[in-house]
Motif scaffolding. Structure first.
Motif, short mmCIF file in Angstrom:
data_model
loop_
_atom_site.label_atom_id
_atom_site.label_comp_id
_atom_site.label_asym_id
_atom_site.label_seq_id
_atom_site.Cartn_x
_atom_site.Cartn_y
_atom_site.Cartn_z
N VAL A 116 21.51 -14.19 17.89
CA VAL A 116 20.41 -14.33 18.83
C VAL A 116 20.89 -15.16 20.00
O VAL A 116 21.49 -16.22 19.81
CB VAL A 116 19.18 -15.01 18.17
CG1 VAL A 116 18.13 -15.34 19.23
CG2 VAL A 116 18.58 -14.12 17.10
N ILE A 117 20.65 -14.68 21.20
CA ILE A 117 20.91 -15.47 22.40
C ILE A 117 19.55 -15.82 23.00
O ILE A 117 18.91 -15.00 23.64
CB ILE A 117 21.77 -14.69 23.43
CG1 ILE A 117 23.06 -14.20 22.79
CG2 ILE A 117 22.08 -15.59 24.62
CD1 ILE A 117 24.00 -15.27 22.30
N ALA A 166 24.56 -9.21 29.28
CA ALA A 166 23.12 -9.42 29.24
C ALA A 166 22.78 -10.91 29.14
O ALA A 166 21.79 -11.37 29.72
CB ALA A 166 22.50 -8.66 28.06
N SER A 167 23.60 -11.67 28.42
CA SER A 167 23.37 -13.11 28.30
C SER A 167 23.41 -13.80 29.65
O SER A 167 22.69 -14.77 29.88
CB SER A 167 24.42 -13.73 27.37
OG SER A 167 24.34 -13.20 26.07
N ASN A 168 24.25 -13.31 30.54
CA ASN A 168 24.30 -13.87 31.89
C ASN A 168 22.97 -13.72 32.61
O ASN A 168 22.62 -14.52 33.48
CB ASN A 168 25.39 -13.19 32.71
CG ASN A 168 26.77 -13.80 32.49
OD1 ASN A 168 26.91 -14.77 31.75
ND2 ASN A 168 27.78 -13.24 33.10
N SER A 172 21.93 -17.56 30.62
CA SER A 172 22.61 -18.31 31.69
C SER A 172 21.87 -18.24 33.01
O SER A 172 22.04 -19.13 33.86
CB SER A 172 24.04 -17.78 31.89
OG SER A 172 24.81 -17.96 30.73
N ALA A 173 21.07 -17.21 33.21
CA ALA A 173 20.45 -16.98 34.52
C ALA A 173 19.64 -18.17 35.04
O ALA A 173 19.73 -18.47 36.23
CB ALA A 173 19.57 -15.73 34.48
N ILE A 177 20.39 -19.42 38.67
CA ILE A 177 19.32 -19.43 39.66
C ILE A 177 19.14 -20.84 40.23
O ILE A 177 18.99 -21.02 41.45
CB ILE A 177 18.01 -18.91 39.04
CG1 ILE A 177 18.12 -17.40 38.77
CG2 ILE A 177 16.81 -19.20 39.94
CD1 ILE A 177 17.00 -16.84 37.90
N ALA A 178 19.18 -21.83 39.34
CA ALA A 178 19.04 -23.22 39.80
C ALA A 178 20.15 -23.58 40.77
O ALA A 178 19.92 -24.23 41.80
CB ALA A 178 19.02 -24.17 38.61
#
Length: 272
Positions: A116-117, A166-168, A172-173, A177-178
């Motif tokens: 699970v991510i 997909a994890s990115n 991680s997004a 984004i920050a």
């Protein structure tokens, strides 16, 4: 109800624990946690939920049907080996580590395995949990895990070959984004008389509103830009600069992060 164990207690483990408790998916006395450093995060949880057990896995693993491994990638295999005497085919082990594929996890245990991510945005119940199940995992275990995660996130089962990219875009997004929008706000400060506080306040509300439009109005990025950018106008000028310069930056982001996932896999393989 069933006992659930967490090994490792970083920010993602804290989010999972608190959301399961908050939504009544587990009782306090059914949650068991092992962490090497009993820091402020764990102390805060115990303060809020005093009946949660914080003890060595050797004292509770055998009683748990579901165990989340929430340690860094290079510590996953050693954790599975510690668990080995206490688990069996009825146990469901979930790893949240990046870069440690199912084949390496399955080789260490007879327990059922899922990856699970999670996403930190699930703290606001607005995140996606990416899920990959072992092919031999029983349907009831898949359904139970998906049900638990659905209490606070949108569950997306995905092929493992797509998981890193997909994890990115999920886990991680928020960090990406920050980083991007911090630079946009700071640029506004450098190029105007706006204070840093004003720039951040204005931009954060714009981000929140944009997200609501995209989801609630089912708008695409292209449609959103079209609504804002009039022909020959100011927004279009800025968008042209972004489209000319940013693709190369994000290609580098994916190149470097995907290499990092591969490195974790290679280093984990060496542990075998």
């Amino acid at each position: 109800m069933e006992n659930i164990g967490l090994i490792g207690y970083g920010s993602m483990a804290d989010m999972i624990a608190r959301q399961l408790l908050r939504h009544g998916k587990i009782k306090e006395n059914e949650l068991f946690i092992e962490t090497r450093t009993k820091g402020e995060r764990l102390k805060a949880l115990i303060s809020d939920y005093p009946n949660v057990s914080a003890d060595s896995l050797e004292n509770w693993a055998e009683t748990c049907r579901l165990i989340f491994i929430c340690v860094p990638p290079l510590h996953v295999i050693e954790t599975l080996r510690r668990l080995h005497p206490y688990v069996n085919r009825n146990t469901h082990i979930v790893s949240i580590a990046a870069g440690v594929p199912l084949r390496l996890l399955e080789a260490e245990t007879e327990a059922g395995i899922s990856r699970v991510i999670p996403a930190i945005t699930s703290e606001a119940e607005a995140g996606i949990s990416l899920v990959v199940h072992s092919e031999v995992l029983t349907a009831d275990k898949k359904e139970r895990l998906n049900e638990l995660l659905s209490a606070f996130s949108s569950v997306r089962e995905i092929k493992e070959s797509k998981l890193d990219a997909a994890s990115n875009l999920t886990s991680s997004a928020p960090g990406f984004i920050a980083a991007v929008f911090e630079e946009l706000a700071l640029s506004a400060v450098r190029n105007s008389s706006l204070s840093k506080e004003e720039a951040f306040d204005f931009l954060i509300h714009s981000l929140y509103g944009t997200g609501k439009l995209l989801i609630e109005k089912n708008m695409s990025f292209e449609e959103t830009l079209g609504r804002v950018a009039t022909k020959g106008g100011i927004t279009g000028e800025g968008a042209e600069v972004i489209r000319a310069s940013v693709p190369e930056v994000f290609d580098q982001v994916f190149e470097r992060t995907l290499k990092k996932y591969k490195l974790f896999t290679e280093q984990t393989e060496k542990q075998k």
